[in-house]
Scaffold this active site. Structure first.
Site, PDB file in Angstrom:
ATOM      1  CG  LEU A   1      -1.132 -10.485  -6.401  1.00  0.00           C
ATOM      2  CD1 LEU A   1      -2.267 -11.333  -6.948  1.00  0.00           C
ATOM      3  CD2 LEU A   1       0.049 -10.496  -7.372  1.00  0.00           C
TER       4      LEU A   1
ATOM      5  CD  GLN B   1      -5.406  -8.472  -2.611  1.00  0.00           C
ATOM      6  OE1 GLN B   1      -5.681  -9.603  -2.281  1.00  0.00           O
ATOM      7  NE2 GLN B   1      -4.206  -8.118  -3.034  1.00  0.00           N
TER       8      GLN B   1
HETATM    9 NI    NI Z   1      -2.399  -9.049  -0.308  1.00  0.00          NI
END
Ligand code: NI
Length: 187
Positions: free
Chosen positions: A105, A64
């Site tokens: 997120l 991420q």
């Molecule tokens: Ni996630």
């Protein structure tokens, strides 16, 4: 090598890392096992905790932030004592089944119902490479399954049901437009 550099195959300035959003293709790749621990890994992990906290997340996986390594951080309660680093994790003996809402997120404004195991074991390594085994349930088990999914290129939108598929269609399309045109301000 400065304190902000991570050694190994990829040397990087971790202060430049940020959370990447769907449909960035890096979120779809299988992350590689971590082979260097301790001082080599700590700057990345600290930066991930900072980004997770700023985003008010309970977990964040290295892909991420665009780093394709098998590590995630987690803090299910927000208390400093509950900070966890899981390296090279595998989910074992999943049991039970419960549906609950999840966000991510990397998918802003997408909240969907996901069915996951209610409890499981997580076999992993800690920041220094020591063996680590956790028995987890409920929210923590859910977070571990969600973050381990990220290490395999799997997102919550892959696991959502038909009604969420319809409900999130516009939001996903907007994220795709933002990615294509590069208009996301934070990037
Ligand atoms: Ni996630």
């Amino acid at each position: 090598m400065s304190a902000t550099q991570v050694s190994g195959d990829v040397s990087m300035d971790v202060t430049k890392l940020h959370i990447i959003h769907y449909p960035d293709p890096r979120l779809r790749q299988r992350a590689q096992p971590v082979t260097e621990f301790g001082a080599a890994l700590r700057p990345l992990v600290e930066q991930m905790f900072a980004l997770m906290g700023a985003g008010k997340g309970v977990g964040l996986a290295a892909p991420q932030v665009g780093v394709l390594k098998r590590v995630f951080v987690m803090n299910a309660t927000g208390q400093p004592g509950d900070k966890r680093v899981l390296v090279n994790p595998t989910i074992r003996e999943p049991s039970g089944s419960v549906e609950a809402e999840e966000g991510c997120l990397s998918l802003p404004a997408v909240n969907v119902q996901i069915r996951r195991a209610q409890r499981c074991r997580v076999v992993a390594q800690d920041l220094d490479g020591n063996p680590l085994e956790l028995e987890v349930e409920d929210l923590v088990a859910r977070a571990c399954q969600h973050e381990t999914d990220h290490l395999n290129g799997v997102l919550i939108i892959d696991r959502m049901g038909p009604s969420d598929r319809i409900a999130t269609r516009k939001t996903l399309r907007a994220l795709e437009d933002q990615f294509r045109t590069g208009t996301k301000a934070a990037h």
